[in-house]
Motif scaffolding. Structure first.
Motif, PDB file in Angstrom:
ATOM      1  N   LEU A  59       0.830  -1.198   0.000  1.00 52.85           N
ATOM      2  CA  LEU A  59       0.000   0.000   0.000  1.00 52.85           C
ATOM      3  C   LEU A  59       0.872   1.259   0.000  1.00 52.85           C
ATOM      4  O   LEU A  59       0.662   2.170  -0.801  1.00 52.85           O
ATOM      5  N   GLU A  60       1.858   1.288   0.886  1.00 51.18           N
ATOM      6  CA  GLU A  60       2.734   2.466   0.967  1.00 51.18           C
ATOM      7  C   GLU A  60       3.537   2.647  -0.326  1.00 51.18           C
ATOM      8  O   GLU A  60       3.764   3.766  -0.782  1.00 51.18           O
ATOM      9  N   SER A  61       3.929   1.541  -0.932  1.00 43.84           N
ATOM     10  CA  SER A  61       4.646   1.600  -2.209  1.00 43.84           C
ATOM     11  C   SER A  61       3.761   2.205  -3.295  1.00 43.84           C
ATOM     12  O   SER A  61       4.189   3.051  -4.089  1.00 43.84           O
ATOM     13  N   ARG A  62       2.504   1.775  -3.352  1.00 45.62           N
ATOM     14  CA  ARG A  62       1.567   2.300  -4.350  1.00 45.62           C
ATOM     15  C   ARG A  62       1.303   3.788  -4.108  1.00 45.62           C
ATOM     16  O   ARG A  62       1.224   4.574  -5.055  1.00 45.62           O
ATOM     17  N   ILE A  63       1.177   4.188  -2.849  1.00 46.67           N
ATOM     18  CA  ILE A  63       0.959   5.603  -2.521  1.00 46.67           C
ATOM     19  C   ILE A  63       2.143   6.435  -2.995  1.00 46.67           C
ATOM     20  O   ILE A  63       1.963   7.490  -3.615  1.00 46.67           O
ATOM     21  N   LEU A  64       3.359   5.958  -2.739  1.00 50.46           N
ATOM     22  CA  LEU A  64       4.552   6.684  -3.202  1.00 50.46           C
ATOM     23  C   LEU A  64       4.587   6.775  -4.727  1.00 50.46           C
ATOM     24  O   LEU A  64       4.938   7.819  -5.293  1.00 50.46           O
ATOM     25  N   GLN A  65       4.218   5.685  -5.392  1.00 48.09           N
ATOM     26  CA  GLN A  65       4.192   5.672  -6.858  1.00 48.09           C
ATOM     27  C   GLN A  65       3.185   6.696  -7.389  1.00 48.09           C
ATOM     28  O   GLN A  65       3.486   7.444  -8.328  1.00 48.09           O
ATOM     29  N   LEU A  66       2.004   6.754  -6.797  1.00 46.09           N
ATOM     30  CA  LEU A  66       0.983   7.718  -7.219  1.00 46.09           C
ATOM     31  C   LEU A  66       1.435   9.150  -6.970  1.00 46.09           C
ATOM     32  O   LEU A  66       1.242  10.028  -7.822  1.00 46.09           O
ATOM     33  N   GLU A  67       2.044   9.397  -5.808  1.00 45.91           N
ATOM     34  CA  GLU A  67       2.533  10.746  -5.495  1.00 45.91           C
ATOM     35  C   GLU A  67       3.592  11.183  -6.506  1.00 45.91           C
ATOM     36  O   GLU A  67       3.590  12.324  -6.965  1.00 45.91           O
ATOM     37  N   GLU A  68       4.465  10.259  -6.882  1.00 44.55           N
ATOM     38  CA  GLU A  68       5.509  10.568  -7.864  1.00 44.55           C
ATOM     39  C   GLU A  68       4.890  10.863  -9.235  1.00 44.55           C
ATOM     40  O   GLU A  68       5.295  11.795  -9.926  1.00 44.55           O
ATOM     41  N   ARG A  69       3.906  10.061  -9.629  1.00 45.25           N
ATOM     42  CA  ARG A  69       3.225  10.302 -10.908  1.00 45.25           C
ATOM     43  C   ARG A  69       2.556  11.667 -10.921  1.00 45.25           C
ATOM     44  O   ARG A  69       2.612  12.387 -11.917  1.00 45.25           O
ATOM     45  N   LEU A  70       1.905  12.014  -9.822  1.00 46.23           N
ATOM     46  CA  LEU A  70       1.227  13.310  -9.753  1.00 46.23           C
ATOM     47  C   LEU A  70       2.222  14.466  -9.766  1.00 46.23           C
ATOM     48  O   LEU A  70       1.958  15.505 -10.366  1.00 46.23           O
ATOM     49  N   ARG A  71       3.370  14.273  -9.119  1.00 49.85           N
ATOM     50  CA  ARG A  71       4.403  15.324  -9.117  1.00 49.85           C
ATOM     51  C   ARG A  71       4.935  15.590 -10.519  1.00 49.85           C
ATOM     52  O   ARG A  71       5.224  16.716 -10.877  1.00 49.85           O
ATOM     53  N   SER A  72       5.083  14.521 -11.301  1.00 50.70           N
ATOM     54  CA  SER A  72       5.673  14.685 -12.632  1.00 50.70           C
ATOM     55  C   SER A  72       4.620  14.702 -13.741  1.00 50.70           C
ATOM     56  O   SER A  72       4.947  14.559 -14.908  1.00 50.70           O
ATOM     57  N   ALA A  73       3.351  14.911 -13.345  1.00 51.40           N
ATOM     58  CA  ALA A  73       2.264  14.882 -14.331  1.00 51.40           C
ATOM     59  C   ALA A  73       2.292  16.102 -15.239  1.00 51.40           C
ATOM     60  O   ALA A  73       2.495  17.223 -14.797  1.00 51.40           O
ATOM     61  N   GLN A  74       2.091  15.837 -16.499  1.00 52.30           N
ATOM     62  CA  GLN A  74       1.926  16.880 -17.499  1.00 52.30           C
ATOM     63  C   GLN A  74       0.513  16.668 -18.044  1.00 52.30           C
ATOM     64  O   GLN A  74       0.243  15.661 -18.691  1.00 52.30           O
ATOM     65  N   VAL A  75      -0.385  17.607 -17.755  1.00 59.95           N
ATOM     66  CA  VAL A  75      -1.783  17.446 -18.140  1.00 59.95           C
ATOM     67  C   VAL A  75      -2.005  18.023 -19.535  1.00 59.95           C
ATOM     68  O   VAL A  75      -1.627  19.151 -19.818  1.00 59.95           O
ATOM     69  N   VAL A  76      -2.615  17.220 -20.389  1.00 59.74           N
ATOM     70  CA  VAL A  76      -2.937  17.630 -21.751  1.00 59.74           C
ATOM     71  C   VAL A  76      -4.359  18.173 -21.739  1.00 59.74           C
ATOM     72  O   VAL A  76      -5.278  17.506 -21.267  1.00 59.74           O
ATOM     73  N   THR A  77      -4.531  19.386 -22.240  1.00 58.94           N
ATOM     74  CA  THR A  77      -5.864  19.980 -22.307  1.00 58.94           C
ATOM     75  C   THR A  77      -6.350  19.989 -23.754  1.00 58.94           C
ATOM     76  O   THR A  77      -5.569  19.753 -24.682  1.00 58.94           O
ATOM     77  N   ALA A  78      -7.621  20.292 -23.934  1.00 53.70           N
ATOM     78  CA  ALA A  78      -8.202  20.324 -25.280  1.00 53.70           C
ATOM     79  C   ALA A  78      -7.472  21.316 -26.178  1.00 53.70           C
ATOM     80  O   ALA A  78      -7.349  21.101 -27.384  1.00 53.70           O
TER      81      ALA A  78
END
Length: 160
Positions: A59-78
């Motif tokens: 669980l803690e590993s998945r939480i860290l993975q999600l936090e990292e993904r969100l930190r490096s997220a580049q959101v594509v807009t319309a």
């Protein structure tokens, strides 16, 4: 250095919801399981305790993975998407030149890929082949089994 995670606004929202669920409700559930397992006595030979601790680690590993993904997220807009050229966020209609079969794919970042829903990663063989091409172009896609497939792009839509 982590690579950028390309997400649609919908994908960003799903990751945030999963992170919220895991870091609140799921953490409480696992903590309760650990507490309950401790009450069984000697934890050195307690399989319920070991299972609960393993679940907590995952669980803690998945939480860290999600936090990292969100930190490096580049959101594509319309506004980032064109109906002229295939890119992340495009809905691409293709026709297989050999079989004549038509399909519709949505090109998404790898974090949102779901082949069952025809959401293809921009890093997948088909997604990578389609990116950057225009309507009426024929692209060659090397698939794991058999000869390369030739796909003709018949329509490009903005998918957001």
């Amino acid at each position: 250095m982590p690579k950028d995670v390309i997400l649609t606004p919908e994908g960003l929202e799903k990751l945030k919801e999963e992170l919220e669920h895991l870091s609140t409700e799921k953490r409480r559930e696992v903590a309760a399981r650990i507490k309950e397992a401790r009450e069984f006595g000697d934890i050195s030979e307690n399989s319920e305790y070991d299972d609960a601790k393993n679940e907590q680690a995952m669980l803690e590993s998945r939480i860290l993975q999600l936090e990292e993904r969100l930190r490096s997220a580049q959101v594509v807009t319309a506004e980032d998407i064109s109906s002229d050229v295939v890119g992340v966020g495009s809905i691409v209609h293709v026709k297989d030149e050999k079989t004549g079969k038509s399909q519709k794919f949505t090109i998404v970042g790898s974090a949102e890929a779901d082949p069952a829903e025809l959401k293809l990663s921009n890093e997948s063989p088909v997604g990578r082949a389609l990116i950057g091409h225009k309507r009426n172009e024929v692209v060659s896609v090397q698939v794991p089994k058999g000869p390369a497939r030739k796909l003709k792009i018949t329509k490009i839509e903005v998918g957001l």
